[in-house]
Write a protein that holds these residues in place. Sequence first.
Motif, mmCIF file in Angstrom:
data_model
loop_
_atom_site.group_PDB
_atom_site.id
_atom_site.type_symbol
_atom_site.label_atom_id
_atom_site.label_comp_id
_atom_site.label_asym_id
_atom_site.label_seq_id
_atom_site.Cartn_x
_atom_site.Cartn_y
_atom_site.Cartn_z
ATOM 1 N N ARG A 1 22.148 -24.044 13.253
ATOM 2 C CA ARG A 1 21.466 -22.976 14.018
ATOM 3 C C ARG A 1 22.522 -22.115 14.709
ATOM 4 N NH1 ARG A 1 16.706 -24.343 18.042
ATOM 5 N NH2 ARG A 1 15.441 -22.731 17.079
ATOM 6 N N ILE A 2 22.390 -20.817 14.516
ATOM 7 C CA ILE A 2 23.336 -19.862 15.103
ATOM 8 C C ILE A 2 22.533 -18.842 15.911
ATOM 9 C CG2 ILE A 2 25.072 -18.085 14.589
ATOM 10 C CD1 ILE A 2 25.556 -19.478 11.882
ATOM 11 N N VAL A 3 23.008 -18.528 17.114
ATOM 12 C CA VAL A 3 22.345 -17.499 17.925
ATOM 13 C C VAL A 3 23.343 -16.387 18.240
ATOM 14 C CG1 VAL A 3 21.290 -16.976 20.151
ATOM 15 C CG2 VAL A 3 20.666 -19.061 18.959
ATOM 16 N N ASP A 4 22.912 -15.132 18.067
ATOM 17 C CA ASP A 4 23.717 -13.977 18.460
ATOM 18 C C ASP A 4 23.040 -13.335 19.667
ATOM 19 O OD1 ASP A 4 25.274 -11.737 18.728
ATOM 20 O OD2 ASP A 4 24.927 -10.965 16.701
ATOM 21 N N MET A 5 23.667 -13.461 20.832
ATOM 22 C CA MET A 5 23.091 -12.931 22.070
ATOM 23 C C MET A 5 23.422 -11.442 22.219
ATOM 24 S SD MET A 5 21.520 -15.394 23.573
ATOM 25 C CE MET A 5 21.512 -17.150 23.993
ATOM 26 N N GLY A 6 22.412 -10.631 22.538
ATOM 27 C CA GLY A 6 22.620 -9.180 22.588
ATOM 28 C C GLY A 6 22.987 -8.683 21.202
ATOM 29 N N GLY A 7 22.350 -9.255 20.199
ATOM 30 C CA GLY A 7 22.735 -8.994 18.800
ATOM 31 C C GLY A 7 22.229 -7.672 18.260
ATOM 32 N N GLY A 8 21.366 -6.967 19.010
ATOM 33 C CA GLY A 8 20.925 -5.630 18.616
ATOM 34 C C GLY A 8 20.289 -5.599 17.235
ATOM 35 N N ILE A 9 20.813 -4.735 16.365
ATOM 36 C CA ILE A 9 20.242 -4.591 15.019
ATOM 37 C C ILE A 9 20.765 -5.677 14.073
ATOM 38 C CG2 ILE A 9 19.905 -2.099 15.282
ATOM 39 C CD1 ILE A 9 22.363 -1.695 13.427
ATOM 40 N N GLY A 10 21.573 -6.584 14.608
ATOM 41 C CA GLY A 10 22.054 -7.696 13.771
ATOM 42 C C GLY A 10 23.145 -7.294 12.795
ATOM 43 N N VAL B 1 19.044 -12.437 19.456
ATOM 44 C CA VAL B 1 18.304 -12.260 20.718
ATOM 45 C C VAL B 1 18.705 -10.922 21.325
ATOM 46 C CG1 VAL B 1 17.975 -13.157 23.056
ATOM 47 C CG2 VAL B 1 18.241 -14.742 21.131
ATOM 48 N N ASP B 2 17.729 -10.132 21.729
ATOM 49 C CA ASP B 2 18.036 -8.856 22.380
ATOM 50 C C ASP B 2 16.846 -8.447 23.245
ATOM 51 O OD1 ASP B 2 20.399 -6.626 21.636
ATOM 52 O OD2 ASP B 2 18.624 -5.761 22.604
ATOM 53 N N THR B 3 17.132 -7.599 24.246
ATOM 54 C CA THR B 3 16.061 -7.118 25.122
ATOM 55 C C THR B 3 15.243 -6.004 24.471
ATOM 56 O OG1 THR B 3 17.646 -5.549 26.027
ATOM 57 C CG2 THR B 3 17.298 -7.565 27.287
ATOM 58 N N ALA B 4 15.823 -5.286 23.519
ATOM 59 C CA ALA B 4 15.280 -3.990 23.095
ATOM 60 C C ALA B 4 14.450 -4.105 21.818
ATOM 61 C CB ALA B 4 16.430 -3.004 22.889
ATOM 62 N N ALA B 5 13.156 -3.844 21.938
ATOM 63 C CA ALA B 5 12.248 -3.968 20.787
ATOM 64 C C ALA B 5 12.631 -3.060 19.612
ATOM 65 C CB ALA B 5 10.808 -3.701 21.233
ATOM 66 N N PRO B 6 12.993 -1.782 19.857
ATOM 67 C CA PRO B 6 13.348 -0.949 18.694
ATOM 68 C C PRO B 6 14.514 -1.526 17.882
ATOM 69 C CG PRO B 6 13.007 0.416 20.636
ATOM 70 C CD PRO B 6 12.994 -1.005 21.109
ATOM 71 N N MET B 7 15.490 -2.102 18.598
ATOM 72 C CA MET B 7 16.655 -2.686 17.901
ATOM 73 C C MET B 7 16.204 -3.856 17.021
ATOM 74 S SD MET B 7 19.328 -0.958 18.981
ATOM 75 C CE MET B 7 20.905 -1.813 19.061
ATOM 76 N N LEU B 8 15.279 -4.646 17.550
ATOM 77 C CA LEU B 8 14.850 -5.853 16.824
ATOM 78 C C LEU B 8 13.966 -5.494 15.633
ATOM 79 C CD1 LEU B 8 14.190 -7.819 20.088
ATOM 80 C CD2 LEU B 8 15.981 -8.370 18.434
ATOM 81 N N ARG B 9 13.048 -4.537 15.834
ATOM 82 C CA ARG B 9 12.192 -4.107 14.719
ATOM 83 C C ARG B 9 13.034 -3.576 13.566
ATOM 84 N NH1 ARG B 9 9.415 -0.778 18.655
ATOM 85 N NH2 ARG B 9 7.742 -2.054 19.478
ATOM 86 N N TYR B 10 13.969 -2.705 13.921
ATOM 87 C CA TYR B 10 14.818 -2.067 12.905
ATOM 88 C C TYR B 10 15.745 -3.112 12.280
ATOM 89 C CZ TYR B 10 18.403 1.367 11.303
ATOM 90 O OH TYR B 10 19.312 2.137 10.596
ATOM 91 N N GLY B 11 16.342 -3.938 13.141
ATOM 92 C CA GLY B 11 17.283 -4.960 12.645
ATOM 93 C C GLY B 11 16.610 -5.943 11.705
ATOM 94 N N HIS B 12 15.380 -6.321 12.065
ATOM 95 C CA HIS B 12 14.643 -7.263 11.212
ATOM 96 C C HIS B 12 14.347 -6.624 9.855
ATOM 97 C CE1 HIS B 12 11.015 -9.393 9.700
ATOM 98 N NE2 HIS B 12 11.706 -10.453 10.121
ATOM 99 N N SER C 1 28.458 -13.540 20.536
ATOM 100 C CA SER C 1 28.043 -12.196 20.958
ATOM 101 C C SER C 1 29.118 -11.226 20.512
ATOM 102 C CB SER C 1 27.831 -12.116 22.479
ATOM 103 O OG SER C 1 29.076 -12.008 23.151
ATOM 104 N N VAL C 2 28.718 -9.975 20.316
ATOM 105 C CA VAL C 2 29.661 -8.913 19.934
ATOM 106 C C VAL C 2 29.423 -7.729 20.851
ATOM 107 C CG1 VAL C 2 30.432 -7.364 18.098
ATOM 108 C CG2 VAL C 2 29.632 -9.664 17.513
ATOM 109 N N MET C 3 30.447 -7.333 21.581
ATOM 110 C CA MET C 3 30.374 -6.160 22.462
ATOM 111 C C MET C 3 29.144 -6.207 23.372
ATOM 112 S SD MET C 3 33.016 -4.506 21.868
ATOM 113 C CE MET C 3 34.309 -4.632 20.646
ATOM 114 N N PHE C 4 28.887 -7.378 23.890
ATOM 115 C CA PHE C 4 27.695 -7.606 24.707
ATOM 116 C C PHE C 4 28.019 -7.539 26.196
ATOM 117 C CE2 PHE C 4 25.396 -11.214 26.869
ATOM 118 C CZ PHE C 4 24.224 -10.520 27.106
ATOM 119 N N TRP C 5 29.039 -8.282 26.636
ATOM 120 C CA TRP C 5 29.262 -8.470 28.065
ATOM 121 C C TRP C 5 29.503 -7.163 28.812
ATOM 122 C CZ3 TRP C 5 27.598 -12.953 29.415
ATOM 123 C CH2 TRP C 5 27.743 -14.043 28.562
#
Length: 416
Positions: A206-215, A233-244, A277-281
């Motif tokens: 299992r791998i988790v990308d925090m603040g992963g945006g569009i993946g 995992v991300d806060t932003a619905a548009p990023m997740l819809r598009y990324g998925h 995470s990538v460019m998250f902090w």
Amino acid sequence: MSQDTGTLPPTFDRADGHAVFPQTDHDETARMNFLTGLNVHIGRTLSPGVRTTYEQRVKPAYEKANGAAPSSATDIRKAMLLDPNYQQWAALRRNTQETSQQASREIALRRVDTLSAEADALNDGRNTLSLDDNLTIPSYQAAVDNHLMPGSYYTEAVDGDVTAAATYEISLFPIGGASFGAKGDGGGRAMANFVRDRFPDLNPKRIVDMGGGIGGNTLPLAAAFPDAEIIVVDTAAPMLRYGHARAQSMGYGNVSFVQGLAETVDLEPGSIDLIVSVMFWHETSTKTVSEALAHMHSLLAPGGVMLHLEQPNFDAATPTFERFMRDWDAYYNNEPFWPKLHTLDMFQAMEDAGFDKENLFDAGTEADIEPGRFQPWSTIVTRHRHETKDLGDTGRKLSTLGGYKGERWWLFGATR
Ligand SMILES: C[S@@+](CC[C@H](N)C(=O)[O-])C[C@H]1O[C@@H](n2cnc3c(N)ncnc32)[C@H](O)[C@@H]1O
């Protein structure tokens, strides 16, 4: 600086499309090419002149007036603000960034309906996209449009909107000077290389990308570990819809997209083998740094690895002029947490979150561009070239614990 200034960056039509990536017309493509070239020109040709201006004009004048050289980045900034060369460079850089973002936004907004429909078609009926209408966007995220991206990551112009995410993906090309690779995944590819090199026995389930945006930077890990379950995992619905939708269209069935906060996302404690995470902090807050690191510590399985890719932090050896140059983004590019992050001791923060001191590590890296796609461009360009020491050609130099070593990007993390 001079050996490669004649080389033009790859053109926007060399970026890899996918089912939800906007098809640009002639004028839009030409605009992207112009802005990419202008960003590169600023980074490679004009930016070194800022140091010359400082060394030859501003610093001597300051010394004459004050009896000593500026001792802090703030002092340098105050002096440089009065200099016409710095003013021109800063204004051009700011306007190029703003124009790049506005042009990317316009491309996405023109296609608002078709983009949503395309994403819907790929997302519909899948159980790998999980959105939470009740999630409150963190106040630090709502406060500014990060790096001048109009509407930031989370705003929605219509129901099911994905244009914020399309804007983000398009804009990576010009603002990065085409240096992140054809899929914009140079960071994720570098991270996957590092995991394989440094932790050859890790076989994450299992791998988790925090603040992963569009993946975009998650998919190289999904490719490296095709049997693993991957969660963005991300806060932003548009990023997740598009990324998925993007991941689905590329054939990645093993990547889930979950709306949540890195500091609280509901996953089973001790169940994750690799957290990245990538460019998250740099787009978070002091509170989020400590809370999210503690949450990651609780989620990580025994023997697991936590790995973050970020801009290099400052340490005692970071020259004052470098500090001044890098903090530019806080003042003119809507990155308010950037200077504060630079002052945080992330090793101490990881220890405070529960990680053992002897399990901490760091390293330097740069984007790994797919061989044969963007080379030789990838090895010679960086928007922040003036801020780095000689990168050499290896791209992946490992350093020992101790922080900034002068490479373009900083990898840091811990094992459990
Ligand atoms: C600079 S973007 C990086 C996205 C992605 N990692 C990449 O490499 O393209 C930062 C991302 O962090 C997300 N973010 C900010 N604060 C967050 C938090 N507390 N929890 C989860 N995601 C967060 C933003 O919505 C945004 O998508």
